[in-house]
Design a protein around this motif. Structure first.
Motif, PDB file in Angstrom:
ATOM      1  N   LYS A  48       0.811  -1.216   0.000  1.00 31.32           N
ATOM      2  CA  LYS A  48       0.000   0.000   0.000  1.00 31.32           C
ATOM      3  C   LYS A  48       0.847   1.269   0.000  1.00 31.32           C
ATOM      4  CE  LYS A  48      -3.773  -2.203   2.494  1.00 31.32           C
ATOM      5  NZ  LYS A  48      -4.563  -2.191   3.736  1.00 31.32           N
ATOM      6  N   GLY A  49       2.174   1.129   0.156  1.00 29.52           N
ATOM      7  CA  GLY A  49       3.060   2.274   0.152  1.00 29.52           C
ATOM      8  C   GLY A  49       3.387   2.805   1.531  1.00 29.52           C
ATOM      9  N   LYS A  50       2.905   2.141   2.573  1.00 30.99           N
ATOM     10  CA  LYS A  50       3.186   2.580   3.939  1.00 30.99           C
ATOM     11  C   LYS A  50       4.438   1.862   4.436  1.00 30.99           C
ATOM     12  CE  LYS A  50      -1.542   3.632   5.143  1.00 30.99           C
ATOM     13  NZ  LYS A  50      -2.618   3.452   6.115  1.00 30.99           N
ATOM     14  N   PHE A  51       5.158   2.515   5.358  1.00 31.94           N
ATOM     15  CA  PHE A  51       6.348   1.885   5.908  1.00 31.94           C
ATOM     16  C   PHE A  51       5.955   0.687   6.761  1.00 31.94           C
ATOM     17  CE2 PHE A  51       8.088   6.106   5.007  1.00 31.94           C
ATOM     18  CZ  PHE A  51       9.227   5.729   4.308  1.00 31.94           C
ATOM     19  N   ALA A  52       6.737  -0.388   6.615  1.00 24.74           N
ATOM     20  CA  ALA A  52       6.485  -1.623   7.350  1.00 24.74           C
ATOM     21  C   ALA A  52       7.822  -2.219   7.771  1.00 24.74           C
ATOM     22  CB  ALA A  52       5.728  -2.607   6.470  1.00 24.74           C
ATOM     23  N   LYS A  53       7.765  -3.166   8.698  1.00 24.93           N
ATOM     24  CA  LYS A  53       8.975  -3.858   9.112  1.00 24.93           C
ATOM     25  C   LYS A  53       9.456  -4.734   7.961  1.00 24.93           C
ATOM     26  CE  LYS A  53       8.221  -4.185  14.070  1.00 24.93           C
ATOM     27  NZ  LYS A  53       8.107  -5.096  15.213  1.00 24.93           N
ATOM     28  N   CYS A  54      10.773  -4.700   7.748  1.00 27.49           N
ATOM     29  CA  CYS A  54      11.340  -5.558   6.711  1.00 27.49           C
ATOM     30  C   CYS A  54      11.185  -7.016   7.145  1.00 27.49           C
ATOM     31  CB  CYS A  54      12.806  -5.221   6.498  1.00 27.49           C
ATOM     32  SG  CYS A  54      13.058  -3.578   5.819  1.00 27.49           S
ATOM     33  N   GLY A  55      10.838  -7.867   6.235  1.00 26.00           N
ATOM     34  CA  GLY A  55      10.647  -9.274   6.545  1.00 26.00           C
ATOM     35  C   GLY A  55       9.178  -9.647   6.620  1.00 26.00           C
ATOM     36  N   THR A  56       8.284  -8.680   6.702  1.00 30.18           N
ATOM     37  CA  THR A  56       6.866  -9.000   6.688  1.00 30.18           C
ATOM     38  C   THR A  56       6.444  -9.323   5.265  1.00 30.18           C
ATOM     39  OG1 THR A  56       6.272  -6.670   6.440  1.00 30.18           O
ATOM     40  CG2 THR A  56       6.306  -7.533   8.670  1.00 30.18           C
ATOM     41  N   GLY A  58       5.111  -9.141   1.718  1.00 26.52           N
ATOM     42  CA  GLY A  58       4.773  -8.035   0.841  1.00 26.52           C
ATOM     43  C   GLY A  58       5.622  -6.790   1.029  1.00 26.52           C
ATOM     44  N   ALA A  59       6.539  -6.783   1.983  1.00 26.85           N
ATOM     45  CA  ALA A  59       7.392  -5.613   2.222  1.00 26.85           C
ATOM     46  C   ALA A  59       8.588  -5.650   1.281  1.00 26.85           C
ATOM     47  CB  ALA A  59       7.858  -5.579   3.657  1.00 26.85           C
ATOM     48  N   THR A  60       8.873  -4.495   0.675  1.00 30.65           N
ATOM     49  CA  THR A  60      10.014  -4.397  -0.228  1.00 30.65           C
ATOM     50  C   THR A  60      10.935  -3.278   0.252  1.00 30.65           C
ATOM     51  OG1 THR A  60       8.775  -2.887  -1.661  1.00 30.65           O
ATOM     52  CG2 THR A  60       8.722  -5.212  -2.240  1.00 30.65           C
ATOM     53  N   PRO A  61      12.247  -3.455   0.113  1.00 29.34           N
ATOM     54  CA  PRO A  61      13.196  -2.425   0.539  1.00 29.34           C
ATOM     55  C   PRO A  61      13.059  -1.144  -0.298  1.00 29.34           C
ATOM     56  CG  PRO A  61      14.312  -4.503   0.204  1.00 29.34           C
ATOM     57  CD  PRO A  61      12.930  -4.667  -0.313  1.00 29.34           C
ATOM     58  N   VAL A  62      13.285  -0.011   0.349  1.00 32.01           N
ATOM     59  CA  VAL A  62      13.220   1.295  -0.297  1.00 32.01           C
ATOM     60  C   VAL A  62      14.636   1.849  -0.342  1.00 32.01           C
ATOM     61  CG1 VAL A  62      12.254   3.616  -0.191  1.00 32.01           C
ATOM     62  CG2 VAL A  62      10.934   1.661   0.630  1.00 32.01           C
ATOM     63  N   LYS A  63      15.017   2.464  -1.444  1.00 32.17           N
ATOM     64  CA  LYS A  63      16.359   3.047  -1.561  1.00 32.17           C
ATOM     65  C   LYS A  63      16.446   4.354  -0.869  1.00 32.17           C
ATOM     66  CE  LYS A  63      17.462   0.821  -5.866  1.00 32.17           C
ATOM     67  NZ  LYS A  63      17.844   0.964  -7.229  1.00 32.17           N
TER      68      LYS A  63
END
Length: 63
Positions: A48-56, A58-63
């Motif tokens: 959805k574009g909201k910040f989330a914990k990495c590893g959840t 659907g979460a993708t790293p942001v540069k």
């Protein structure tokens, strides 16, 4: 002329160490300089574009 050259050389030598030790923290306070700059933490966003914990899911790293 020699006096002017000597004064400029002396002022250059005296100001160099003061500039090298000017480290500040996030609030602008003077602190002891670190050896290396700390690496930035990886941030992730969900679908959805909201910040989330990495590893959840659907979460993708942001540069």
């Amino acid at each position: 002329m020699k006096l002017l050259l000597a004064a400029l050389t002396a002022s250059a030598l005296l100001t160099a160490p003061a500039q090298a030790a000017a480290c500040r923290d996030a609030k602008g306070k003077f602190i002891k300089c670190a050896e290396k700059t700390p690496a930035k933490a990886t941030r992730c966003k969900d679908s959805k574009g909201k910040f989330a914990k990495c590893g959840t899911p659907g979460a993708t790293p942001v540069k």
